[in-house]
Design an enzyme around this catalytic site. Structure first.
Site, PDB file in Angstrom:
ATOM      1  N   ASN A 120       0.841  -1.213   0.000  1.00  0.00           N
ATOM      2  CA  ASN A 120       0.000   0.000   0.000  1.00  0.00           C
ATOM      3  C   ASN A 120       0.870   1.254   0.000  1.00  0.00           C
ATOM      4  OD1 ASN A 120      -3.045  -0.372   0.215  1.00  0.00           O
ATOM      5  ND2 ASN A 120      -2.304  -1.937   1.615  1.00  0.00           N
ATOM      6  N   MET A 157       1.219  -2.449  12.197  1.00  0.00           N
ATOM      7  CA  MET A 157       0.578  -3.429  13.064  1.00  0.00           C
ATOM      8  C   MET A 157       0.733  -3.137  14.564  1.00  0.00           C
ATOM      9  SD  MET A 157      -0.792  -4.882  10.605  1.00  0.00           S
ATOM     10  CE  MET A 157      -1.613  -6.414  10.961  1.00  0.00           C
ATOM     11  N   HIS A 191      -7.940  -1.119   6.348  1.00  0.00           N
ATOM     12  CA  HIS A 191      -8.201  -2.387   7.031  1.00  0.00           C
ATOM     13  C   HIS A 191      -8.826  -3.372   6.032  1.00  0.00           C
ATOM     14  CE1 HIS A 191      -8.955  -4.953  10.472  1.00  0.00           C
ATOM     15  NE2 HIS A 191     -10.132  -5.228   9.925  1.00  0.00           N
ATOM     16  N   GLU A 239      -7.566  -2.656  -2.111  1.00  0.00           N
ATOM     17  CA  GLU A 239      -7.009  -1.706  -1.132  1.00  0.00           C
ATOM     18  C   GLU A 239      -6.213  -0.616  -1.853  1.00  0.00           C
ATOM     19  OE1 GLU A 239      -4.837  -3.288   2.252  1.00  0.00           O
ATOM     20  OE2 GLU A 239      -6.048  -5.081   2.251  1.00  0.00           O
TER      21      GLU A 239
HETATM   22  C1  GAR Z   1      -3.031  -4.853   4.250  1.00  0.00           C
HETATM   23  O1  GAR Z   1      -3.899  -5.872   3.854  1.00  0.00           O
HETATM   24  C2  GAR Z   1      -3.704  -3.963   5.271  1.00  0.00           C
HETATM   25  O2  GAR Z   1      -5.064  -3.763   5.030  1.00  0.00           O
HETATM   26  C3  GAR Z   1      -3.476  -4.751   6.527  1.00  0.00           C
HETATM   27  O3  GAR Z   1      -2.170  -5.246   6.427  1.00  0.00           O
HETATM   28  C4  GAR Z   1      -1.860  -5.436   5.043  1.00  0.00           C
HETATM   29  C5  GAR Z   1      -0.568  -4.711   4.738  1.00  0.00           C
HETATM   30  O4  GAR Z   1      -0.142  -4.984   3.431  1.00  0.00           O
HETATM   31  N1  GAR Z   1      -3.657  -3.942   7.682  1.00  0.00           N
HETATM   32  C6  GAR Z   1      -4.197  -4.384   8.804  1.00  0.00           C
HETATM   33  O5  GAR Z   1      -4.559  -5.521   8.961  1.00  0.00           O
HETATM   34  C7  GAR Z   1      -4.282  -3.349   9.911  1.00  0.00           C
HETATM   35  N2  GAR Z   1      -5.151  -3.808  10.919  1.00  0.00           N
HETATM   36  P1  GAR Z   1       0.989  -4.078   2.769  1.00  0.00           P
HETATM   37  O6  GAR Z   1       2.119  -4.001   3.799  1.00  0.00           O
HETATM   38  O7  GAR Z   1       1.394  -4.862   1.565  1.00  0.00           O
HETATM   39  O8  GAR Z   1       0.407  -2.743   2.456  1.00  0.00           O
END
Ligand code: GAR
Length: 190
Positions: A15, A91, A110, A175
């Protein structure tokens, strides 16, 4: 309004990379001034470095308490005059103290259709519950976990052939689209 953005990550950073890319392509007017990771080994850090954006590790494990850890984040963000914090796979749960300090300036993505499946293991829980639709949510961060005002959502159809991994991939694609859509919307608001 053009924001001065800080992206907070803990892991992969897809993201984060997507937001950096949207800035580079001028899809959004705001600028990412710094990427902060609480995890020194997050893959996202390497990706951010390639992009040439300022990167900072603020290792949560190196602080004696959460207050000091978050204070260090705040001081770093203030150096860059940050006015929008984008959590992107960050996290750590932020304290009431930090959230109040940055009121309405923190947004999070999320991987579920909130208020369903707050917290962790969202994809696994969605599969187990046999939901037919899931998705992702961008919301303001408030004092309660995954409970702040919703800015926007994207829906994903869950097929009977889906498993945790396939659902995760499908949602992650949405996302990326959603985060940019919300940032554009916020730029137009103020
Ligand atoms: C994503 O799916 C985001 O929505 C989730 O972690 C992943 C990170 O992916 N976030 C949560 O679960 C927060 N509670 P990325 O590091 O590839 O962006």
């Amino acid at each position: 309004m053009e924001y001065k953005i800080a992206i907070l990550i803990s892991g992969n950073g897809s993201n984060m990379l997507n937001i950096l890319d949207a800035c580079k392509k001028r899809e959004i007017k705001s600028k990412v001034l710094t990427v902060v990771s609480n995890n020194p080994n997050s893959k996202g850090l390497e990706k951010a470095k390639v992009f040439g954006v300022n990167c900072k590790v603020i290792n949560s494990k190196k602080f004696k308490n959460q207050y000091d850890f978050e204070n260090s984040i705040s001081l770093h963000l203030k150096e860059f005059n940050i006015n929008l914090i984008c959590l992107a796979g960050f996290m750590k749960i932020l304290s009431k103290n930090f959230v109040n300090k940055w009121k309405k300036k923190i947004i999070n993505i999320h991987p579920s259709l909130l208020p369903a499946f707050k917290g962790l293991n969202t994809h696994d829980r969605a599969i187990r519950m046999n939901v037919r639709y899931s998705g992702c949510t961008v919301h303001y961060v408030n004092n309660k976990l995954d409970s702040g005002e919703i800015l926007d959502q994207e829906v994903v159809r869950v097929l009977s052939s889906d498993n945790e991994n396939s659902l995760k991939k499908k949602i992650l694609m949405k996302e990326h689209k959603l985060y940019i859509k919300v940032l554009k919307k916020l730029e137009k608001l103020e």
